[in-house]
Design an enzyme around this catalytic site. Sequence first.
Site, PDB file in Angstrom:
ATOM      1  N   TYR A 180       0.835  -1.199   0.000  1.00 53.26           N
ATOM      2  CA  TYR A 180       0.000   0.000   0.000  1.00 53.26           C
ATOM      3  C   TYR A 180       0.873   1.254   0.000  1.00 53.26           C
ATOM      4  CZ  TYR A 180      -3.586  -3.507   0.811  1.00 53.26           C
ATOM      5  OH  TYR A 180      -4.396  -4.603   0.693  1.00 53.26           O
ATOM      6  N   ARG A 302      -0.328 -16.897  13.377  1.00 49.13           N
ATOM      7  CA  ARG A 302      -1.332 -17.954  13.607  1.00 49.13           C
ATOM      8  C   ARG A 302      -1.077 -18.628  14.956  1.00 49.13           C
ATOM      9  NH1 ARG A 302      -1.781 -22.947  12.152  1.00 49.13           N
ATOM     10  NH2 ARG A 302       0.126 -22.888  10.914  1.00 49.13           N
ATOM     11  N   ALA A 324      -5.233 -12.750  14.129  1.00 47.62           N
ATOM     12  CA  ALA A 324      -6.280 -12.508  13.134  1.00 47.62           C
ATOM     13  C   ALA A 324      -7.048 -13.822  13.026  1.00 47.62           C
ATOM     14  CB  ALA A 324      -5.680 -12.064  11.813  1.00 47.62           C
TER      15      ALA A 324
END
Length: 687
Positions: A180, A302, A324
């Site tokens: 980005y 994770r 997440a």
Amino acid sequence: MARNPQYDPLFQPLKIGPKTTKNRFFQVPHASGMTNAAPHVRAAFRGMKAEGGWGVVCTGAASVDPSSDDSPFPCATIWDDADIRAHALMTDAVHAHGALAGIELWHGGAASVNRTSRIAPLSPSGVPWMPTHVGFMSAQRPKIMDAEDIRALIQWHADAAVRAEQAGFDILYVYAGMGYLPYQFLLPDYNHRTDAYGGSVRNRVRLVEELLDAVREATHGRCAVALRMSMQELRARPSEVAESEAHEVVGLLKDAPDLFDVKMDYSAYDCAPSRFAAEGSHEPVIDFMKSVTDKPVVGVGRFTSPDTMVGMIRRGVLDLIGGARPSIADPFLPQKIDEGREEDIRECIGCNMCIASWHDGVWVRCTQNPTAGEEWRRDWHPEVVTRDRAGQVLIVGGGPAGLEAALTAARRGFDVALAEARDDFGGRLLFESALPGLRAWMRVAEYRLGQLRKLPHVSLYPASPMTDADVRDFGADHVIVATGARWTTRLCGANELPVAGLEAPRILTPDDLARGQVPEGPVAVFDFDNYYLGTAIAEHLATLGLQTTYITTGGAAGAWGIMTNEQPGMHQALERLGVALRTSEIVTGFDGVTLDLAHVFSGAARQIAARSLVIVGQRAGGSALFDSLAGGRDDSFSLSVTGDARAPGALVHAVYQAHETARGLDLAPSNAALRRDGPVPLTEPVT
Ligand code: ADP
Ligand code: SF4
């Protein structure tokens, strides 16, 4: 039960600039597919994690200006005051449980090609992010930002920060990662500028620094300011003054934000599938952070094991455990650790169906947690199921669907009997989780079995194949058939039209392999399922020492695996194992010695030698048992069919369907369950 004192460091408060988090569980911003058009869905989804004990809960990326438009991917906005109330629903839901709310202010630059707004994408030097994607998907190259564009970008962030504070956010992110816009300024490959924003590392960092300052000043230091940065490429770049450019960049910014959130650069590594990356796989890239900055650091990987989490803190790698996927699979992960109930954690399996939902443009779906995204629409809670029924349910089939149906029915108060033909529960997972890299997927069965074994009103019957007569004799009030699906030997033709199967020796399906048949080599795997199983089987056969060719109708191995971030890993694995890869081809004939192939588009014919053919194509649902029971109805029991037997599909669908079946058992069918969300009017009071 009491918390294991070993995990106490996970529950210590920590100051993040002007704010304090109550513990170290930090749900980092992640895609949910829930835009401002579904504000109640989003608020309930995020609020559930706060209820489950996460100390910080962030919403996903929120675009700061229409020049950052991610369509067709779902994208939240904070463009003007009309967006404030939609976000306020989320912050209220998060605050209600004592958590901090964060927002990721986002400008995609050249990585968001503005298909809807049609504003020329912005970039430091006109270099497209992933040139193939930009050229291919929108045929538009980015504009080079001038000084006015840079001033505007900084102002958009400042204005968005003001709105975000009004919406109730505590932590405001500047996002310099994943391709980005601010990230593109950091990398010389994208930043060829010769002004104060390009050239030296000092100059490339300037924009990020100015964005952080602008966000802080706009909110007068009342909100915490976080910097999210991707580190993979910078870490690999040598620096003249530090160990790498990542060290140098963080060194220059070390006091600028109140929090560093660090990650990888590419989705396939950042949100890596468990098939190809273990828990904590980011560590080699982000492990240096604490040696360069005193600010708190959060990172992901994770994390589902509390031992690993506490190790990250004790070893000084991270201060906050970012989650997440683990927070999607189990919003109550922190609470379970706090209560000494680690064995109740519904561990993420790393299948990446959640990120695939975003790629699909829809709300998040989770294989392990069928209630994800349904908290508001269906009023489904991941832990609390109303105990509203008595009576007995017989469930036939102990695969993922049968196990989920059993658990949910038991939680509703039914006495549950679960009959499975085989000696073990797990259904298709018994075979599939033994394939290379898929071990973690067995957690779908293990979690449910673990929960079922604790419930006194559940009886598990392995080695119990049920016939029509057995089911009727059992005398349950409700019968749920979850007998799964089978793979067929049907082929597919050019244009992907279905074609009847071939008559030849040694044509096998995944079911044959699951029953223990070993093909003769050389073996060809023809995959037009185009998800994980075809390549996993090819890997497996190559590991057995068989000369293996993998053939697919797709342009890449396991083509749908691009949605789950598996595609790079699949190709790497096939290459590593010496599996011959043939793309865009169909099988047209086989005689047990020679395999006839044709190119999908040109029709050009080829032949290869093969003694066996494994077809990973279509699955057929339906259940002879269900048909028979439905045919001879006697109304003494209700009858349902669920999971793959009802409609064969990915695990996520089987688990979801089974959950829905059990939730609806003994209730009148109702479409009213699907509550419709919509934008929040400016005048609506925040509730
Ligand atoms: P799903 O994904 O829908 O759970 P699976 O194929 O993984 O489907 O699991 C279906 C399970 O049903 C398998 O474990 C299979 O052995 C079992 N099964 C199929 N027919 C019967 C039967 N008649 N009686 C008991 N179990 C059965
Ligand atoms: Fe984990 Fe799969 Fe759920 Fe995503 S969909 S959170 S990877 S279990």
